[in-house]
Motif scaffolding. Structure first.
Motif, PDB file in Angstrom:
ATOM      1  N   ILE A 262     -79.798 -75.060 -21.431  1.00 29.06           N
ATOM      2  CA  ILE A 262     -78.606 -74.409 -20.863  1.00 29.06           C
ATOM      3  C   ILE A 262     -78.357 -73.080 -21.558  1.00 29.06           C
ATOM      4  O   ILE A 262     -78.035 -72.063 -20.916  1.00 29.06           O
ATOM      5  CB  ILE A 262     -77.384 -75.339 -21.002  1.00 29.06           C
ATOM      6  CG1 ILE A 262     -77.599 -76.632 -20.213  1.00 29.06           C
ATOM      7  CG2 ILE A 262     -76.119 -74.638 -20.540  1.00 29.06           C
ATOM      8  CD1 ILE A 262     -76.489 -77.651 -20.383  1.00 29.06           C
ATOM      9  N   LEU A 263     -78.506 -73.065 -22.895  1.00 27.95           N
ATOM     10  CA  LEU A 263     -78.293 -71.826 -23.646  1.00 27.95           C
ATOM     11  C   LEU A 263     -79.338 -70.770 -23.277  1.00 27.95           C
ATOM     12  O   LEU A 263     -78.997 -69.579 -23.122  1.00 27.95           O
ATOM     13  CB  LEU A 263     -78.351 -72.137 -25.140  1.00 27.95           C
ATOM     14  CG  LEU A 263     -78.058 -70.975 -26.100  1.00 27.95           C
ATOM     15  CD1 LEU A 263     -76.628 -70.468 -25.869  1.00 27.95           C
ATOM     16  CD2 LEU A 263     -78.251 -71.405 -27.545  1.00 27.95           C
ATOM     17  N   GLU A 265     -80.902 -70.474 -20.451  1.00 28.10           N
ATOM     18  CA  GLU A 265     -80.591 -69.989 -19.108  1.00 28.10           C
ATOM     19  C   GLU A 265     -79.409 -69.032 -19.122  1.00 28.10           C
ATOM     20  O   GLU A 265     -79.370 -68.031 -18.387  1.00 28.10           O
ATOM     21  CB  GLU A 265     -80.312 -71.171 -18.184  1.00 28.10           C
ATOM     22  CG  GLU A 265     -80.264 -70.807 -16.713  1.00 28.10           C
ATOM     23  CD  GLU A 265     -80.230 -72.044 -15.810  1.00 28.10           C
ATOM     24  OE1 GLU A 265     -80.044 -71.870 -14.602  1.00 28.10           O
ATOM     25  OE2 GLU A 265     -80.408 -73.174 -16.334  1.00 28.10           O
ATOM     26  N   TYR A 266     -78.455 -69.315 -20.000  1.00 29.22           N
ATOM     27  CA  TYR A 266     -77.283 -68.427 -20.111  1.00 29.22           C
ATOM     28  C   TYR A 266     -77.695 -67.057 -20.643  1.00 29.22           C
ATOM     29  O   TYR A 266     -77.207 -66.029 -20.175  1.00 29.22           O
ATOM     30  CB  TYR A 266     -76.240 -69.053 -21.012  1.00 29.22           C
ATOM     31  CG  TYR A 266     -75.054 -68.169 -21.275  1.00 29.22           C
ATOM     32  CD1 TYR A 266     -74.066 -67.992 -20.308  1.00 29.22           C
ATOM     33  CD2 TYR A 266     -74.940 -67.479 -22.477  1.00 29.22           C
ATOM     34  CE1 TYR A 266     -72.980 -67.153 -20.536  1.00 29.22           C
ATOM     35  CE2 TYR A 266     -73.869 -66.647 -22.720  1.00 29.22           C
ATOM     36  CZ  TYR A 266     -72.889 -66.485 -21.746  1.00 29.22           C
ATOM     37  OH  TYR A 266     -71.826 -65.650 -21.981  1.00 29.22           O
ATOM     38  N   TRP A 267     -78.593 -67.046 -21.648  1.00 26.67           N
ATOM     39  CA  TRP A 267     -79.048 -65.766 -22.178  1.00 26.67           C
ATOM     40  C   TRP A 267     -79.799 -64.943 -21.110  1.00 26.67           C
ATOM     41  O   TRP A 267     -79.753 -63.717 -21.114  1.00 26.67           O
ATOM     42  CB  TRP A 267     -79.992 -66.008 -23.370  1.00 26.67           C
ATOM     43  CG  TRP A 267     -79.241 -66.311 -24.642  1.00 26.67           C
ATOM     44  CD1 TRP A 267     -77.935 -66.069 -24.911  1.00 26.67           C
ATOM     45  CD2 TRP A 267     -79.788 -66.916 -25.815  1.00 26.67           C
ATOM     46  NE1 TRP A 267     -77.610 -66.489 -26.174  1.00 26.67           N
ATOM     47  CE2 TRP A 267     -78.741 -66.998 -26.775  1.00 26.67           C
ATOM     48  CE3 TRP A 267     -81.046 -67.384 -26.178  1.00 26.67           C
ATOM     49  CZ2 TRP A 267     -78.922 -67.554 -28.032  1.00 26.67           C
ATOM     50  CZ3 TRP A 267     -81.230 -67.904 -27.443  1.00 26.67           C
ATOM     51  CH2 TRP A 267     -80.187 -68.005 -28.357  1.00 26.67           C
ATOM     52  N   HIS A 270     -76.829 -65.065 -17.811  1.00 24.55           N
ATOM     53  CA  HIS A 270     -75.394 -64.971 -18.113  1.00 24.55           C
ATOM     54  C   HIS A 270     -74.564 -65.876 -17.211  1.00 24.55           C
ATOM     55  O   HIS A 270     -73.403 -65.589 -16.912  1.00 24.55           O
ATOM     56  CB  HIS A 270     -74.887 -63.532 -18.016  1.00 24.55           C
ATOM     57  CG  HIS A 270     -75.549 -62.614 -18.996  1.00 24.55           C
ATOM     58  ND1 HIS A 270     -75.291 -62.648 -20.337  1.00 24.55           N
ATOM     59  CD2 HIS A 270     -76.483 -61.645 -18.798  1.00 24.55           C
ATOM     60  CE1 HIS A 270     -76.021 -61.736 -20.952  1.00 24.55           C
ATOM     61  NE2 HIS A 270     -76.769 -61.114 -20.047  1.00 24.55           N
ATOM     62  N   MET A 271     -75.178 -66.993 -16.806  1.00 24.10           N
ATOM     63  CA  MET A 271     -74.489 -67.973 -15.981  1.00 24.10           C
ATOM     64  C   MET A 271     -74.776 -69.384 -16.524  1.00 24.10           C
ATOM     65  O   MET A 271     -75.811 -69.620 -17.145  1.00 24.10           O
ATOM     66  CB  MET A 271     -74.949 -67.869 -14.505  1.00 24.10           C
ATOM     67  CG  MET A 271     -74.634 -66.538 -13.844  1.00 24.10           C
ATOM     68  SD  MET A 271     -75.199 -66.496 -12.133  1.00 24.10           S
ATOM     69  CE  MET A 271     -74.143 -67.763 -11.415  1.00 24.10           C
ATOM     70  N   VAL A 272     -73.823 -70.270 -16.244  1.00 26.38           N
ATOM     71  CA  VAL A 272     -73.986 -71.680 -16.644  1.00 26.38           C
ATOM     72  C   VAL A 272     -73.900 -72.526 -15.383  1.00 26.38           C
ATOM     73  O   VAL A 272     -72.826 -72.982 -14.983  1.00 26.38           O
ATOM     74  CB  VAL A 272     -72.908 -72.110 -17.658  1.00 26.38           C
ATOM     75  CG1 VAL A 272     -73.165 -73.545 -18.115  1.00 26.38           C
ATOM     76  CG2 VAL A 272     -72.881 -71.174 -18.849  1.00 26.38           C
TER      77      VAL A 272
END
Length: 326
Positions: A262-263, A265-267, A270-272
Motif C-alpha cells: 500500500i505504501l 502504491e501511494y508513493w 499518491h493514492m490509497v
C-alpha cells in the motif's frame, strides 16, 4: 494412627522418607515394586495410592505391607495432588508401580535431598538404557521433543522430563500447585522447579520395559499433545513477557507485510485505493502493541509472585523443622 481410608500400617506424623506409588491396574508388578522399595529404603513408609483399579492392585499392595489409600478422580495428576496434600515427610520418593525403574538408585536420590539440599532429583533414564529397552519409537521422539522444548524455552539442562522416578524435598511438595490431571504432571513439576530456581539434580538410572502382561496407560498421541499444550500454558504463565512479545512480533510483521504494498502504491500514485486493507493493517498493529504491553504488565505481576513464593519457602522451612522435631 491409620485413617479409615487406609489399608495397612501407617501414621499421620511426619515421616523421614515417604515412598509414593501411584497405581492403576498394576497387580502384576506392584508387589515387586514394594519389596524392592523396602529393600532399598527399609526406614521409609511406603504409600500406594490406588486410582480406581479394577484388579487386585490394592489388595496385593496391602499384603506387601504398604499403606494403601484411594484417589477416586481418575488421572495421575489427580493422584499426585492427593499424595502431596496428605503426606508429610522430609523427603519423598515417587516411583511408578509398573516395575520399570530399579529401586537401587533410590538411596542416592534421597541423600541428595537430605544432604545436598536438592529440591528435586530426576531419575534420568534417557542417558542409560531407555532407548534400548523402550519398544515404542514415538515415545522416544516425544521424550526428545519435550526435553528439547523445555530446555530451550526455560534455559535449563534437564536430561529427562517425563521420568516417573523422582525424589522431592518437603519445600517442593508443599509449594507445587498441581494443575494437570494426567501424565503431563511430570512436565509441570519440572517447569515449576526450573522457574522458581529450585535445586535440581540428575541421577542416571537404569530403565527396563514393562514385563509381559503389563500394559502402559500412556496414549502416545493424545497424552503427547497434552504435554505440549502444558508446556505452552506454563511458558505463558511463567514467561509472559517473552510469550506475548513473540505474538506481538508476529502480528507486527503481518501488519507491515500487508502495509508495504500500500505504501509503495501511494508513493507511485499518491493514492490509497485499498482502504479496507489499510484499516486492517492498523488494527493488527494495534493488537501487536496491546500484546506487547500485556506481556510487560503480566511480567511485573510474575515478579511479584516470585517474591511471594520466596516468603512462602521461608515459612515452610520453619514449619518443617517444628513438625519434625516436635
Amino acid at each position: 494412627m491409620t485413617t479409615s481410608n487406609d489399608i495397612g500400617a501407617g501414621g499421620n506424623q511426619m515421616d523421614k522418607i515417604a515412598v509414593l506409588i501411584p497405581c492403576y491396574n498394576e497387580e502384576k508388578t506392584i508387589g515387586k515394586v514394594i519389596r524392592d522399595a523396602k529393600a532399598a529404603l527399609p526406614e521409609a513408609t511406603i504409600y500406594v495410592y490406588n486410582n480406581n483399579s479394577k484388579d487386585r492392585t490394592a489388595e496385593i499392595a496391602a499384603e506387601a505391607g504398604a499403606v494403601v489409600r484411594n484417589e477416586y478422580m481418575q488421572g495421575k495428576g489427580n493422584v499426585i495432588r492427593r499424595m502431596f496434600r496428605e503426606i508429610d515427610a522430609l523427603v519423598y520418593v515417587m516411583v511408578d508401580g509398573d516395575d520399570t525403574y530399579p529401586m537401587e538408585s533410590a538411596r542416592e536420590m534421597v541423600d541428595m535431598v537430605l544432604n545436598r539440599n536438592a529440591d528435586m532429583v530426576v531419575g534420568d533414564r534417557l542417558s542409560s538404557t531407555y532407548y534400548q529397552e523402550n519398544k515404542r519409537p514415538f515415545h522416544n521422539f516425544g521424550n526428545n521433543l519435550v526435553r528439547g522444548s523445555i530446555n530451550k524455552l526455560f534455559g535449563c539442562n534437564i536430561r529427562d522430563i517425563m521420568t516417573g522416578f523422582r525424589a522431592f524435598s518437603y519445600e517442593f511438595v508443599k509449594t507445587f500447585p498441581v494443575l494437570s490431571k494426567g501424565f503431563e504432571i511430570e512436565t509441570e513439576m519440572t517447569i515449576h522447579a526450573v522457574y522458581n530456581n529450585m535445586q535440581i539434580e540428575n541421577v542416571v538410572i537404569d530403565y527396563r520395559d514393562r514385563p509381559e502382561g503389563s500394559v502402559s496407560k500412556l496414549n502416545t498421541y493424545s497424552d503427547g499433545f497434552k504435554v505440549l499444550r502444558t508446556i505452552m500454558r506454563l511458558y505463558r504463565s511463567y514467561k509472559p513477557f517473552w510469550f506475548f512479545l513473540m505474538i506481538a512480533i508476529v502480528l507486527a510483521l503481518v501488519s507491515i507485510g500487508f502495509f508495504i504494498p500500500i505504501l509503495q502504491e501511494y508513493w507511485t500514485t499518491h493514492m490509497v485505493p485499498r482502504f479496507p486493507t489499510l484499516i486492517v493493517c492498523c488494527f493488527i498493529m494495534l493488537s501487536a502493541v496491546q500484546a506487547f504491553f500485556a506481556g510487560v504488565i503480566l511480567s511485573t505481576m510474575a515478579i511479584g509472585d516470585r517474591r511471594q513464593f520466596e516468603m512462602q519457602l521461608n515459612m515452610l522451612q520453619r514449619h518443617k523443622e517444628n513438625d519434625y522435631n516436635g
